[in-house]
Each structure stands twice: as C-alpha cells, then as structure tokens.
Motif scaffolding. Structure first.
Motif, short mmCIF file in Angstrom:
data_model
loop_
_atom_site.label_atom_id
_atom_site.label_comp_id
_atom_site.label_asym_id
_atom_site.label_seq_id
_atom_site.Cartn_x
_atom_site.Cartn_y
_atom_site.Cartn_z
N GLU A 156 -37.89 -16.61 12.51
CA GLU A 156 -38.06 -17.70 13.48
C GLU A 156 -38.38 -19.00 12.73
O GLU A 156 -39.24 -19.04 11.84
N THR A 157 -37.65 -20.05 13.07
CA THR A 157 -37.89 -21.35 12.44
C THR A 157 -39.28 -21.86 12.80
O THR A 157 -39.65 -21.86 13.99
N PRO A 158 -40.06 -22.29 11.82
CA PRO A 158 -41.41 -22.79 12.14
C PRO A 158 -41.34 -24.01 13.04
O PRO A 158 -40.41 -24.82 12.96
N GLU A 159 -42.32 -24.11 13.91
CA GLU A 159 -42.36 -25.24 14.83
C GLU A 159 -42.83 -26.50 14.11
O GLU A 159 -43.64 -26.44 13.18
N ALA A 160 -42.31 -27.62 14.56
CA ALA A 160 -42.72 -28.90 14.00
C ALA A 160 -44.15 -29.22 14.43
O ALA A 160 -44.60 -28.83 15.51
N GLN A 161 -44.85 -29.93 13.57
CA GLN A 161 -46.21 -30.32 13.90
C GLN A 161 -46.22 -31.32 15.05
O GLN A 161 -45.29 -32.11 15.22
N ASN A 162 -47.30 -31.25 15.84
CA ASN A 162 -47.44 -32.19 16.95
C ASN A 162 -47.67 -33.59 16.41
O ASN A 162 -48.64 -33.85 15.69
N TYR B 59 -39.37 -29.59 7.54
CA TYR B 59 -39.24 -30.86 8.24
C TYR B 59 -39.52 -32.01 7.28
O TYR B 59 -40.58 -32.06 6.65
N THR C 16 -42.95 -26.87 4.32
CA THR C 16 -42.29 -27.17 5.59
C THR C 16 -40.85 -27.60 5.36
O THR C 16 -40.55 -28.27 4.38
N GLN D 297 -31.41 -28.93 10.81
CA GLN D 297 -31.05 -28.64 12.20
C GLN D 297 -29.96 -29.58 12.72
O GLN D 297 -29.97 -29.97 13.89
#
Length: 1152
Positions: free
Chosen positions: A1039-1045, A366, A364, A164
């Motif tokens: 859709e790009t997967p969301e980053a973990q909290n 990330y 992932t 990103q």
C-alpha cells in the motif's frame, strides 16, 4: 558428485579401432554406431536399459550473478525498495532482497541512458542511446517490454516521471521538452519548444536539456535546466516561462528543496548555487566546497565539475547536500570521491573506482515532504556500495549480492552440483571468521520483492580462480550465490621485490600468481591448483591453525626432438635418467643453480617459496608446492592438465613438454619425463645414448597414423625410493632395470611419419596393452574454425607442434587387455590424439603407504577417461574419507586412512565388466573393458571442434555434455551415444567463454559472460519447468504510504498543485496529436503478459487471489454501509410522511 573434464583430449577419433578391425566404421550420418560388439560385449550392451530421452533436456538461462558490466544508469523505487541498474550493453539488472536478482536485455543492445520507476506500480521506463523509450512490466518474474517509443528526429537526453503521474517528461538534445502518456505510450501534442522557453532577446541556443522536474509546491510548474546555465520555470497551464535564471557556468544537475521555494544547481567549475524563486536575478548562495579560500579582490579558484548534487532535508537536523566530483585540480592523484555536507561538517568518501551515478534513499516518496535521507547508493564502474547516513562516521552496508566476483579478474571456474551437504556449512564457518569488519550494523536497505527456496535445493558450489592467485568458494544452491570462503595461494610465495622476478616476466607479462586450473575432491576435501608461473599447490583442509614450514619440490620437464640415428657415446651425454627429476627444494628455499646475468638460466623456478615457518589459519593449508624450473635457458611451459587422487596420494600434471607424477604423501617425484619418452619401449631409468639436440622442427599438417602394429613387451621395473637426508626431501635415485624385449625388424611395418628430427612411433600391440590410432586436427582446419589459443601455453603448443598432455584421470580399471582384475591407473591424453595408461603399484598395507615406494609403470596406450559399470552406472574415482590432519585428539585407530574405492570387484563370469568413455575434439567413443572392444562411436562435429566435454549425471543416468566452438551445446546418452539435444546456444565470440565454460551434474552449467558476471544455465527440462517458481518476485502488493497532512494554512497558501489536472492539459482533446514523424510507437512482445499483470508461479496466484478477496470484502463492506444508509433514509422519510399525513388528515380542502 565428481566432475569429469576432458579438454582437448584428442584431435579426433577415426571409426576404426584395433579391437574392431578395419570394418568397424561409424554410420554415414555421423551418429552413433555399434562397433562389432561380439561375444560378451554384446551381452553387456543388451543388459543396460537407458532411461534418458530427448524429453529430459531443454536449454534455458537461469540466473546471472555478479556486478553489471559497464553500468550507466541507476533507479530506485522507494515504496517497493527495488533497485535497477542499466548498462552500456543494453542490459538491466533489477535487485531486491537477497535472492531477488533479475536480468533483462534490450534486443537492440543500445546503452541505457536513464531509468525511471513507476513508483509502486510494478513498471519501469528505460531510455536507451538509440533514442527509444521502453516500458517494462515488472509484475512478472521475467520482465517484458509492453511498449516502445522511437524518436526519429530528436535525441533523448533526460527523462522525468512525477510521483503518481502517468505523464512522462522527455528532454532532447535540441532543447525541446515532449510529454509521453505512460499508459498508451503515445506522444502528447503538448511540446515546450526551446525558443519559447528562453527570452526572445537571447541569440544563442541554450543547449540540450539536462534536467526536468516539477515543483514540489505546485505540480503545474516545470523546472527545465539547459546545459549552458539557463534554468526556466515553466507554467504548464499558461504555456509560458514564469521566470528564468542565468549563470555563467554550465549546469550538470539540479535538485529542489522540499518546500519548492529553492533549488540547488551543480556547475562545471566545481561550484554549487542555491537559487530562490523570489529573487531569480542572482544566486541566493554560491559555494565552491573544495576550492581554496579566495584572497581579497580575486575570484575563487575553480575545481573539477560537480557532476551531480542532491539536496535532502531532515525534520530534526540540518539538510544533507551530497555531490560527486568537485575536487581541486591540484589534487590530481586523488581518487574519485563522494562528498557529504551535513551542517558545517564536510565528509569526503574516496572510492576505488570512478562514480557512475548515485541516489539518496529517503523515507517518503512525496517530494513536498521532509525527505529524511537514510542511505546513499553509489554506483561505481566496478562496484556497488551503500552508505549509511544515519551514523556520523557514514559506514557502508555489507553487500549481500555477489558483486565482488571480479575483485580480481576471473581466470578459471569449476562447478560442483550435489556436493556433500556438510561442506557448505563447514566452508562458511571458516570463511565467516575472515570477513571484513566495520560495516553498518543496520540491515541492507534494498529489501524489495519476495523469494523462496523452491523445490530443488541440493547443495551446489562454484569455485573461481583469479589473477591475483586467490580462490573463492561460492554457495550456489537454489540459484543464489554467496561467498563462503576465500583462499590466497600467493601467501606461500615470497613477495617479489622491485627488479626481481625477471624469470617470471618472460613467461607472463603480469599476474604471476594467476590461477590456471582447479582440481577439487569434495569428499576428501583435497584441493589442488596450478598457476600461470608453472607451479602446483596441494592443499589439505583442517579446522585447526598450525605454524609450519612449506615443503616444496622442483621438477624438470624437457621436450627433446631428436633423430633416430644413434651417435657415438662420447659425442653426446646419455639421456638424463633421473636427473630430470631435481632434488626437492630444501626448506630454506635455495635453488640448485643461481643464474647470473649473461649465464644461461637452468634449474631455477619462477617464484620463491617462503622459507620461514608460516602461520596457516583454519581452512585449506598448503601441503606441498611443486614448481617447474628453467631448462637450458628456456622458461618452464605452463601446465595444461592436472589431476589428483586422494586415495592414492598422488598428483599428476603435464604441459607441452611432458608429464610429472608426484607422491604428495611422501613428498617424492615418481615420474618426470618428456611426452615422446612415454612411448618408448626401453626402461624408464636406463636409456641408450641419443643424438645431441636438434632444432625443434615438426610438420604442421600431420597425416593419419598407420595402424600396423609393432608388437612390444614392456616389463615392470622397480620403483625408485625416496631418501630423507638432513631435512631435505630428495628425488628418487636411478634404479637399474632391464630393457624391454625388442622384436626383429621384420615385425616392424611402421612408417616413419614424424618427419625430420622426430623418432619413429612404436606401437604397442600385445596381450598387455593396446592403442587406438587417431587422426589429428590440422593447423589449417583449426584456423578456419576458430583460434584455438586457449592460453599462452596452448598457443605455444600449436606454434611448436609439441605433443602436450591435455587430460589426466585416475581410476580403478583394467590396466591391460583381457586383465582379470582391476588396479589403480592413470590415463593420459595428449594433444595429438593419443591416450596412454600408466599403472600404479601401491603398497598393500595402509601403514606401508607412508614408507614404501609407489611404482609408476607406463604400459602402453589404452583409450579410457570415464568408466561405467556393467549396469550403466557411472563409476566414481576412489577417494580418501576426510579427516582433520591436525586434530591431536584423535586416537591411533582413527588416524588410519579410510578409502572408498567405488569399484565393485568383477565377478567370476567371463566377460567385460566396465565401459570406458572418451571424447575428443571431433568424436566420442565407448569401449568395453577388459576386452577393449569399441562398442559405439559418434561423430559430434565435422566443421567445428569441442571446447568442453564432461560426463555428467542427470536423473540418475549418465550422459555426455559437449560445448562446441560454433556455439552448439550437445547432449548424448551413455553408453549408446544417442543424441539427446543439439542447440545452437551461444556463438563463441570471446576466449573468456571458452576458458570458463563448465558442465556439472543435475543439468547445470555456467560460464563467464562478461569480465564481471557469471551466467548460469540449465539443460534439464525439469529445471526449466520449475524455474518460474525458483525465481524471485520483483513486485509485491504494498500500500502506498499516505501523504502527510499539510494543514489548513499550507493547503490554502501552499500553491495550486492539488487541483492540477494533467489529463485535461496534455490529453488529445486539448493538446491535440503529435506529429507522426516525430516518434514511432512499437508494441512490445510482453503486451499480452503485461495486460494480465501476472507474477507467475504459485505464490503469484495466491497473492492475486488474496488481493481479489480483500477487494471483494472491501466492496461488500462499502455496499453494506450504503444499504444501511439507504434504510435509515427510508425510515426517516416514512416517519415524516406519516407525521404529515396525521397533520392534514382532518382538514378540508379549503383549509390549506
């Protein structure tokens, strides 16, 4: 549909023909010209309305299959799940789900050093060996370059693009690190110089940059690895080195732990070092995985370099450490390996080829999360494998791509379009039973892109022959390629022991089972191959397994060049009438003569057929093996032409020595004679004594044949019979036949053109047959145009100037001039430009075909190799409808042979009923039969020669397709030979192309573009127009997967990566402009298409429309929420205003 191959049929055709007289010349422009049609032939020509025009034709490449040749780089998009492979020739292959396979090429041809996906952005960055960066747009089906950046003063060694991010880090050979803006492809003024990265006290250069990566913990920190073992942790904001790490051994690769506190290095001594950022003075851990345990006080034993290491963590298990190389030096014979360390377990996976690159696929994208690896993609020099990491035994996935085309080198190809629709299913059902086992039970993990069948879904089959004797059948429908069935022809021969096979080695240095020619009849499922060791194998298809003995025949082909002087009978043995046809080999496989050392080899085949009963699984089963044998100490010449007729039950093949015709139903040799003897007027089986063998002398430059006719009459002779004695198939015996009637010498006006040691040529010109005189390509013109040595057999032809059999064709046609009925014929074409016809006299009743002999009667030279009826429709050779030969449930009625002749009987009207087409290396001609009138002639090329010519069907009309040695592809309509297309497509730079180029119906063609890849192309305008919809989409909106909290504490103490602004740091406002002389920006040809961001085709348009609607709906929803919020605020404001008014309504001004 049947394919027609005319390879080197003639060296050239003159404009004259016996049927048209001396005035029948072609037009001066070299185009098509009418040849005194005269009478009924003229009426025949006027009846045909040709529908093909030049608008029907266009050349374009469609798709490339196979393993990328000489791979160098590998990249993977973990969101789109697409894979990219770069090669040494500048090519890039992008792979997704089956059907998504794209090929693109750098114009410079420079090797690809590294590939980097813009993850989930539909773009790819490539770094090439000419120090240029390219940005490819993958949002279209044909990727195009948007931008290029050429470095002028430094050489690129490593690139890194953070997830990103729009800023690309570029390391160079000088040790500097530059930063490039991906959007504009402009160099930033921010530069990390090598002398600022290392300590001032360091006196040596750290070497090239071998690694670049940002810290998973803090994006403002960059890890720089230098070749000499120095690692610098650079703070991008403060522009200084935060810490430095030094090690004695050179560094090859580095990988982070996902928490960003540790990183692992691989070194040239086979060691792995784990470093902690808190204590950079020495490694936290050092291991040599494949080194022996050191004794006390001794240093650990060094191993081979570990070229790459990847350090991947798991949430619920120990981390994976995966590396290539690092084996001990004392294991020199060990194959290249990939080592997987998981906890205390160490697994070594040995590879068949050297490892070029590998990548670990993780859940992932990330870098600061648990990686959860699930597979490893390993790119080898000649293969691509994917290892399943989720199972303890690490099985590999079954590869859905045709990456094993080159498993054994491809030696020949065949292409069949519009095949019988049930063939693909039948071949697949047989082949699937023999697939390898032990694959992972999970689905192939590379599933990117989208693909649909498209509009053209007719069945297509590609057949490849290989150096190890194997044959592979491929389903090529809808521009895909999937293997259906594999046949191993070497199984019919005994394995050669050490020290044996000397007779084979004198013909070929290696690969004695290599396939040279393929002949397949899809309708009857008869399959025939010829090999480099001078053998022919006929196969029949069966769904049932059998155990049987392999029947074999031996054939003797000898080419004698002799004077015309007739010697005394006692000084020379008579011409071997049928001794040239050896008795067939017995099932014991014994040969007639065993040549010991020092004895001239004679009557010995190159390979030994198995003598014991052989189990043949369902599929293609060997029906008959035919082998050429040694003759007087000379090895048999390789086969140059091959044809099979399932309707007649006959196979014909020839080489530079002569022609052989075999009945594979009765397992009998019908004809075996030298090429020169095919021209003789005397009976086949009764010849006058001839002079002893002379030295094989022949004039290289042949003059044009004299057209003066020598009338001869040839009488039919009785066919030989076959005997079956004691389980041995014996060849036909000699039959006494009367000689042909000779005319007086006054009628002979033929000039002896053969030179010394060659008998004069006798031309046949009578009511029974005709012959066309043809020029011959000289050796000088051959050398000037191209080296014509298509194989060792062809080169021997050119060297000895022998007349080789180059084309054979079975057809129901008119055997003689002005015949009123059609009959089975075999047309024979030679390398000196001659075409002869052999009449086949078959038993009339079907029951007699298995017992009555077949007559083979040479009747002169007639020019035909493909036939059209009087309406202009292509006439297919007759064939036998397939039935399972081993089905015991069939009744007696169903066992009868069902033949499809495809030849309408001529009507009562007087006139011609067929067109015949022939193409030489220079010309093409069309004749009408049975009058044998030349109607059209076209000079195809003057300065080059034709390598491949086929009569094919496009849009239900026949046309002639030619591929020349100068790279031109030419299409001509039939029968008028009007040029439809002439494109300079591909210069012939490799014999591989000449050997494998082939045309087929429906506008398709292919050739072997590299030792590992097949290139398919089309010459159909309709196919080119529909190609965009047939290709797969490389990019699909995901859709790009969301980053973990990360949690409150990790966000508070986990570093400052979330607040790092690269634009502010690297932009022109703060960093300034880079020197113009450092790099040059080059706009790409795909810039306009890239700005559109279009994935072409209907599916792309629908996808974009759906995305636009989704975005519009989302914006409308947001607007509605904002409107509702504003209305609520307005109501609250109105309420408070009203309350305030009531409060102060009755108060005076002095009360405030």
């Amino acid at each position: 549909m049947k394919k027609f191959n005319f390879r080197k049929v003639l060296d050239g055709l003159t404009a004259s023909s016996p049927g048209s007289g001396s005035g029948s010349g072609s037009n001066s422009s070299g185009g098509s010209g009418a040849m005194h049609p005269g009478g009924t032939a003229g009426v025949l020509r006027e009846e045909i309305q040709e529908t093909l025009t030049s608008e029907y034709f266009h050349i374009c490449k469609t798709v490339r299959h196979g393993f990328p040749y000489q791979p160098t780089a590998l990249a993977f998009d973990p969101v789109q799940k697409t894979l990219a492979i770069g090669t040494r020739t500048g090519a890039i292959r992008i792979l997704g789900r089956p059907g998504v396979d794209c090929y693109c090429q750098h114009e410079s041809g420079a090797a690809v050093l590294q590939l980097q996906f813009l993850i989930n952005e539909g773009a790819l960055v490539s770094a090439s060996s000419d120090d240029t960066l390219h940005l490819w747009n993958l949002r279209q089906k044909r990727p195009a370059i948007l931008h290029s950046l050429k470095f002028n003063r430094e050489r690129i060694t490593y690139c890194h693009l953070p997830f990103q991010s729009k800023w690309l880090y570029v390391g160079t050979e000088r040790g500097n690190t530059h930063i490039v803006n991906i959007e504009s492809f402009i160099l930033s003024g921010y530069v990390i110089m090598w002398n600022k990265a290392i300590e001032l006290s360091t006196k040596t250069h750290p070497g090239p940059v071998v690694h670049l990566s940002d810290s998973p913990r803090d994006e403002g920190k960059l890890l720089i690895g230098y070749e000499n073992g120095t690692v610098v942790f650079w703070d991008l904001k403060s522009k200084r080195a935060e810490l430095r790490v030094y090690y004695d051994e050179a560094i090859h690769s580095i990988d982070w732990h996902h928490e960003g506190k540790q990183f692992m290095c691989s070194h040239s001594d086979g060691s792995l070092t784990l470093w902690n950022l808190k204590s950079p003075s020495r490694p936290f851990q050092t291991t040599i995985p494949h080194g022996k345990s050191p004794r006390e006080g001794r240093k650990s034993e060094s191993c081979k370099p570990i070229l790459k290491v990847e350090y991947k963590t798991c949430r619920n298990s120990e981390p994976f450490i995966i590396f290539s190389g690092g084996l001990s030096y004392d294991k020199a014979c060990r194959r290249p390996s990939l080592t997987i360390m998981h906890g205390k377990a160490i697994t070594v996976l040995e590879m068949d080829h050297p490892i070029v690159e590998f990548l670990t696929l993780c859940e992932t994208p990330y870098p600061n999360e648990f990686q959860e690896p699930y597979a490893v993609v390993v790119l080898l020099e000649k293969d691509l494998i994917v290892v399943d990491l989720t199972q303890s035994n690490f099985p590999i996935f079954e590869n859905p791509y045709p990456m094993d085309i080159h498993e054994s080198p491809v030696t020949c190809t065949a292409y069949f379009a519009d095949c019988p629709p049930d063939l693909i299913l039948v071949l697949y059902s047989i082949g699937v039973k023999h697939k390898k086992q032990g694959y992972s039970n999970k689905e192939w993990p590379i599933t990117g892109g989208a693909w649909n069948l498209g509009t053209q879904t007719y069945p297509e089959i590609i057949i490849t022959g290989h150096a190890d004797g194997s044959i592979k059948f491929w389903d090529a429908s809808a521009i895909t390629l999937q293997m259906l069935y594999k046949l191993k022809t070497a199984k019919v021969f005994e394995k050669q022991k050490v020290g044996e096979g000397k007779q084979t080695c004198e013909i070929v240095e290696e690969d004695p089972y290599a396939i040279q020619m393929i002949y397949w009849c899809p309708e009857s499922r008869i399959f025939c191959v010829s090999g480099v060791s001078a053998y022919v194998i006929i196969y029949k298809f069966s769904r049932h397994e059998i155990t049987t003995e392999i029947v074999s025949l031996e054939v003797r082909l000898q080419y004698d060049v002799e004077d015309i002087i007739t010697p005394e009978p006692e000084t020379s043995p008579p011409f071997p009438d049928l001794s040239s046809q050896l008795p067939s080999r017995s099932l014991s496989g014994s040969t007639n003569t065993v040549a010991s050392e020092g004895v001239t080899k004679d009557s010995i085949p190159c390979l030994n057929v198995k003598t014991r009963p052989v189990r043949m699984p369902p599929g293609y089963q060997a029906e008959l093996v035919i082998q050429l044998v040694w003759v007087d100490g000379e090895p048999p010449q390789q086969i140059t032409s091959l044809a099979v007729s399932s309707a007649y039950g006959i196979v014909a093949f020839g080489n530079c020595n002569g022609l052989a015709v075999v009945d594979f139903i009765q397992k009998t040799v019908l004809l075996s004679m030298g090429t020169i003897d095919l021209y003789r007027s005397s009976d086949l089986y009764q010849r006058q004594p001839r002079s002893p063998r002379k030295n094989k002398q022949f004039i290289a430059g042949l003059t044009e044949l004299n057209d003066s006719p020598v009338p001869l009459e040839l009488e039919r002779c009785k066919s030989p019979t076959s005997d079956h004695v004691n389980g041995h198939y014996t060849s036909p015996t000699s039959q006494s036949c009367s000689s042909g009637k000779r005319l007086s010498s006054a009628d002979v006006s033929k000039v002896n053109r053969w030179g010394p040691g060659r008998p004069p040529f006798r031309k046949a010109q009578s009511a029974a047959c005709m012959e066309i005189s043809l020029p011959v390509t000289t050796e000088e013109s051959r050398e000037n145009s191209y080296n014509r040595s298509r194989s060792s057999s062809i080169s021997s032809i050119d060297k000895d100037s022998k007349e080789a059999i180059t084309a054979l064709y079975f057809m129901e046609s008119f055997a003689r001039k002005n015949d009123s009925t059609i009959s089975p014929c075999l047309f024979v074409g030679t390398s000196l430009g001659m075409v002869l016809i052999i009449s086949l006299n078959l038993p009339s009743a079907d029951e007699q075909r298995f017992t009555e002999p077949v007559m083979v009667l040479p009747s002169g030279a007639v020019l035909t190799f493909s036939c059209m009826d009087r309406t202009g429709a292509l006439m297919q050779p007759p064939y036998e409808v397939w039935k399972d030969p081993n089905n015991i449930d069939e009744n007696e009625k169903s066992l009868r042979r069902k033949l499809v002749m495809n030849c309408p009987s001529p009507s009562q009207d007087i006139g011609d009923h067929q067109y015949t087409i022939i193409c030489s290396e220079k010309q093409a001609k069309v004749f009408s039969l049975p009058s044998q009138t030349c109607l059209y002639v076209h000079n195809i090329t003057e300065t080059s020669f034709i390598l491949q010519a086929d009569v094919v069907v496009l849009c239900n009309s026949a046309c002639l397709a030619c591929f020349c040695a100068n790279g031109h592809i030419m299409i001509m309509s039939l029968p008028s030979l009007r040029p439809m297309l002439d494109v300079n497509y591909l210069p012939l730079t490799d014999m591989r192309i000449a050997r494998t180029f082939c045309f087929t119906n429906e506008g398709q063609a292919l050739y072997l573009v590299s030792p590992t890849e097949i290139q398919r192309l089309t010459y159909s305008q309709e196919m080119c127009d529909n190609l965009q919809d047939m290709l797969g989409d490389l990019f699909t909106p995901i859709e790009t997967p969301e980053a973990q909290n990360r949690g409150f504490l990790k966000g508070l103490f986990g570093g400052s990566g979330q607040t790092f602004d690269r634009e502010e740091l690297f932009g022109e406002a703060s960093a300034g402009k880079a020197s113009r002389s450092l790099a040059q920006h080059i706009p790409g040809p795909g810039g306009i298409e890239g700005m559109k961001g279009a994935a072409g085709g209907v599916m792309g348009e629908l996808t974009r429309a759906r995305i636009a609607l989704d975005e519009r709906g989302q914006r409308l929803g947001e607007l509605e929420e904002k409107t509702a919020g504003m209305m609520t605020s307005a109501e609250a404001f109105s309420k408070h205003a009203h309350e305030l008014m009531l409060k102060y309504k009755d108060k005076k001004w002095y009360q405030f």
